[in-house]
Design a protein around this motif. Structure first.
Motif, PDB file in Angstrom:
ATOM      1  N   PRO A   1       0.824  -1.210   0.000  1.00 34.75           N
ATOM      2  CA  PRO A   1       0.000   0.000   0.000  1.00 34.75           C
ATOM      3  C   PRO A   1       0.857   1.259   0.000  1.00 34.75           C
ATOM      4  N   GLU A   2       0.220   2.379  -0.242  1.00 34.32           N
ATOM      5  CA  GLU A   2       0.888   3.668  -0.074  1.00 34.32           C
ATOM      6  C   GLU A   2       1.278   3.804   1.401  1.00 34.32           C
ATOM      7  N   THR A   3       2.557   4.001   1.655  1.00 36.00           N
ATOM      8  CA  THR A   3       3.061   4.004   3.024  1.00 36.00           C
ATOM      9  C   THR A   3       3.831   5.290   3.292  1.00 36.00           C
ATOM     10  N   SER A   4       3.433   5.990   4.348  1.00 36.73           N
ATOM     11  CA  SER A   4       4.089   7.249   4.718  1.00 36.73           C
ATOM     12  C   SER A   4       4.634   7.141   6.128  1.00 36.73           C
ATOM     13  N   ILE A   5       5.913   7.472   6.288  1.00 40.68           N
ATOM     14  CA  ILE A   5       6.527   7.550   7.611  1.00 40.68           C
ATOM     15  C   ILE A   5       6.671   9.023   7.963  1.00 40.68           C
ATOM     16  N   ILE A   6       6.063   9.414   9.078  1.00 39.96           N
ATOM     17  CA  ILE A   6       6.133  10.804   9.528  1.00 39.96           C
ATOM     18  C   ILE A   6       6.889  10.842  10.850  1.00 39.96           C
ATOM     19  N   ILE A   7       7.906  11.684  10.916  1.00 40.45           N
ATOM     20  CA  ILE A   7       8.653  11.855  12.158  1.00 40.45           C
ATOM     21  C   ILE A   7       7.984  12.961  12.966  1.00 40.45           C
ATOM     22  N   GLY A   8       7.495  12.599  14.125  1.00 41.68           N
ATOM     23  CA  GLY A   8       6.784  13.569  14.962  1.00 41.68           C
ATOM     24  C   GLY A   8       6.002  12.851  16.047  1.00 41.68           C
ATOM     25  N   ASP A   9       5.092  13.564  16.675  1.00 43.65           N
ATOM     26  CA  ASP A   9       4.244  13.022  17.738  1.00 43.65           C
ATOM     27  C   ASP A   9       2.802  12.941  17.244  1.00 43.65           C
ATOM     28  N   LEU A  10       2.095  11.910  17.679  1.00 47.18           N
ATOM     29  CA  LEU A  10       0.699  11.736  17.270  1.00 47.18           C
ATOM     30  C   LEU A  10      -0.146  12.938  17.663  1.00 47.18           C
TER      31      LEU A  10
ATOM     32  N   THR B   1      -3.731  17.179  12.081  1.00 48.82           N
ATOM     33  CA  THR B   1      -3.522  17.688  10.722  1.00 48.82           C
ATOM     34  C   THR B   1      -4.131  16.772   9.668  1.00 48.82           C
ATOM     35  N   LEU B   2      -4.529  15.561  10.069  1.00 50.91           N
ATOM     36  CA  LEU B   2      -5.158  14.627   9.138  1.00 50.91           C
ATOM     37  C   LEU B   2      -6.652  14.926   9.043  1.00 50.91           C
ATOM     38  N   PRO B   3      -7.278  14.590   7.933  1.00 48.15           N
ATOM     39  CA  PRO B   3      -8.715  14.853   7.789  1.00 48.15           C
ATOM     40  C   PRO B   3      -9.526  14.119   8.857  1.00 48.15           C
ATOM     41  N   GLU B   4     -10.583  14.741   9.312  1.00 43.61           N
ATOM     42  CA  GLU B   4     -11.468  14.122  10.300  1.00 43.61           C
ATOM     43  C   GLU B   4     -12.133  12.885   9.711  1.00 43.61           C
ATOM     44  N   SER B   5     -12.258  11.845  10.529  1.00 42.54           N
ATOM     45  CA  SER B   5     -12.934  10.595  10.138  1.00 42.54           C
ATOM     46  C   SER B   5     -12.372  10.017   8.838  1.00 42.54           C
ATOM     47  N   SER B   6     -11.038  10.015   8.713  1.00 40.81           N
ATOM     48  CA  SER B   6     -10.401   9.570   7.474  1.00 40.81           C
ATOM     49  C   SER B   6      -9.761   8.189   7.570  1.00 40.81           C
ATOM     50  N   GLN B   7      -9.656   7.622   8.794  1.00 42.92           N
ATOM     51  CA  GLN B   7      -8.935   6.368   8.971  1.00 42.92           C
ATOM     52  C   GLN B   7      -9.879   5.246   9.383  1.00 42.92           C
ATOM     53  N   ASP B   8      -9.586   4.035   8.866  1.00 40.74           N
ATOM     54  CA  ASP B   8     -10.408   2.873   9.192  1.00 40.74           C
ATOM     55  C   ASP B   8      -9.945   2.168  10.462  1.00 40.74           C
TER      56      ASP B   8
ATOM     57  N   LEU C   1      -7.429   9.950  18.352  1.00 42.79           N
ATOM     58  CA  LEU C   1      -7.987   8.833  17.587  1.00 42.79           C
ATOM     59  C   LEU C   1      -9.450   9.076  17.235  1.00 42.79           C
ATOM     60  N   LEU C   2     -10.212   9.617  18.184  1.00 45.47           N
ATOM     61  CA  LEU C   2     -11.617   9.892  17.908  1.00 45.47           C
ATOM     62  C   LEU C   2     -11.778  10.919  16.785  1.00 45.47           C
ATOM     63  N   TRP C   3     -10.785  11.742  16.600  1.00 49.18           N
ATOM     64  CA  TRP C   3     -10.814  12.737  15.513  1.00 49.18           C
ATOM     65  C   TRP C   3     -10.543  12.082  14.160  1.00 49.18           C
ATOM     66  N   VAL C   4      -9.493  11.239  14.093  1.00 47.91           N
ATOM     67  CA  VAL C   4      -9.069  10.719  12.784  1.00 47.91           C
ATOM     68  C   VAL C   4      -9.829   9.467  12.365  1.00 47.91           C
ATOM     69  N   LEU C   5     -10.367   8.703  13.323  1.00 45.85           N
ATOM     70  CA  LEU C   5     -11.044   7.454  12.968  1.00 45.85           C
ATOM     71  C   LEU C   5     -12.493   7.684  12.546  1.00 45.85           C
ATOM     72  N   LYS C   6     -12.961   6.856  11.639  1.00 49.52           N
ATOM     73  CA  LYS C   6     -14.361   6.874  11.262  1.00 49.52           C
ATOM     74  C   LYS C   6     -15.196   6.339  12.433  1.00 49.52           C
TER      75      LYS C   6
ATOM     76  N   PHE D   1      -8.170  -3.810  22.718  1.00 45.00           N
ATOM     77  CA  PHE D   1      -8.929  -3.598  21.483  1.00 45.00           C
ATOM     78  C   PHE D   1     -10.268  -2.965  21.797  1.00 45.00           C
ATOM     79  N   ALA D   2     -10.666  -1.966  21.023  1.00 46.41           N
ATOM     80  CA  ALA D   2     -11.959  -1.308  21.231  1.00 46.41           C
ATOM     81  C   ALA D   2     -12.439  -0.689  19.936  1.00 46.41           C
ATOM     82  N   ARG D   3     -13.709  -0.268  19.962  1.00 46.63           N
ATOM     83  CA  ARG D   3     -14.307   0.476  18.848  1.00 46.63           C
ATOM     84  C   ARG D   3     -14.647   1.884  19.304  1.00 46.63           C
ATOM     85  N   THR D   4     -14.526   2.813  18.387  1.00 49.43           N
ATOM     86  CA  THR D   4     -14.964   4.172  18.684  1.00 49.43           C
ATOM     87  C   THR D   4     -16.492   4.217  18.670  1.00 49.43           C
ATOM     88  N   PRO D   5     -17.095   5.210  19.325  1.00 48.10           N
ATOM     89  CA  PRO D   5     -18.569   5.336  19.277  1.00 48.10           C
ATOM     90  C   PRO D   5     -19.082   5.480  17.853  1.00 48.10           C
TER      91      PRO D   5
END
Length: 260
Positions: free
Chosen positions: A148-157, A163-170, A186-191, A254-258
């Motif tokens: 897959p398209e793979t990006s390594i970012i040096i920084g803190d979560l 900076t990532l789009p809201e609800s953009s990650q599975d 996580l609640l910001w970036v996860l669907k 392991f958990a699911r977001t609301p």
């Protein structure tokens, strides 16, 4: 960049070395000494070769070979945990994954194998020296598989996540200190209704993660540890547990977001 043809060299003791079969540069590997990979004239594989009087098996590079032969700086997640993590997170081809705490890239590569060429993974590492090792390992995976398209970012979560789009990650995976403090990110970036997991060295971190997830109305699916107990053949016949301690590496959560 020159093309590479990575192969795995297996020793009888279970060690695996990854080398570019076409390289004319001398390499030194533990158990084999110094040799030039191109001098082995590797064509059809699997095959056996003699390197400095040592009989070795040479194969293609799969996920198992990468797991055993990758460069290490940070402690790597073992196969007993990596496979369970992929299963429990329900990772499948084409998804988007965010990982925090790349380390040497072992779990990143496991995600890459599951996501296929249509997926995408963003992995975040705070330490340059870990990211450099992970980039080397990830580049090997990318040269031998459709990845897959793979990006390594040096920084803190905490800085990168917003900076990532809201609800953009599975899917999300955390392997970093104070993982519970990053749940709002996580609640910001996860669907909504997405799964996330955390790899936690001590039980106090496991409890902190449970409390933080419940406070945010996440649905907790499982938490615990996986123990590994190898067996071996006995001298007088039969099999028995090997003379090794039980293998515990970390607690898993392991958990699911609301959903709303």
């Amino acid at each position: 960049m020159a093309s590479t043809r990575w192969v795995a060299i297996h020793l009888e003791d279970g060690r695996v070395h990854l080398v570019d079969a076409d390289s004319d540069e001398s390499v030194r590997s533990k158990g084999l000494g110094r040799f030039v990979p191109s001098s082995l004239n590797i064509s059809d594989i699997p095959c056996h070769k003699i390197i400095n009087d040592v009989d070795v098996l040479i194969t293609e590079v799969g996920l198992r070979e990468l797991s055993l032969g990758l460069r290490r700086r940070a402690q790597t997640i073992q196969a007993k945990d990596a496979g369970f993590i992929l299963e429990m997170l329900g990772v499948r081809a084409g998804q988007t994954v965010i990982e925090a705490g790349t380390g040497s890239g072992a779990m990143t590569i496991a995600f890459m194998a599951a996501l296929g060429s249509n997926g995408r993974i963003t992995t975040i590492e705070s330490r340059d020296e870990h990211a450099e090792v992970a980039r080397h390992n990830i580049n090997i995976a990318s040269s031998v598989w459709e990845t897959p398209e793979t990006s390594i970012i040096i920084g803190d979560l905490a800085e990168v996540g917003p900076t990532l789009p809201e609800s953009s990650q599975d899917v999300a995976f955390l392997d970093l200190p104070s993982a519970e403090s990053h749940l709002d990110t996580l609640l910001w970036v996860l669907k909504p209704g997405s799964r996330f997991a955390a790899y936690l060295p001590v039980s106090s971190q496991l409890e902190a993660m449970w409390v933080a997830a419940e406070e945010r109305e996440c649905h907790i699916e499982w938490m615990g540890e996986l123990m590994q107990r190898p067996w071996s053949r006995a001298m007088r016949g039969g099999v028995r547990p090997a003379n090794h301690p039980f293998g515990h590496t970390a607690f898993l959560f392991f958990a699911r977001t609301p959903c709303d």
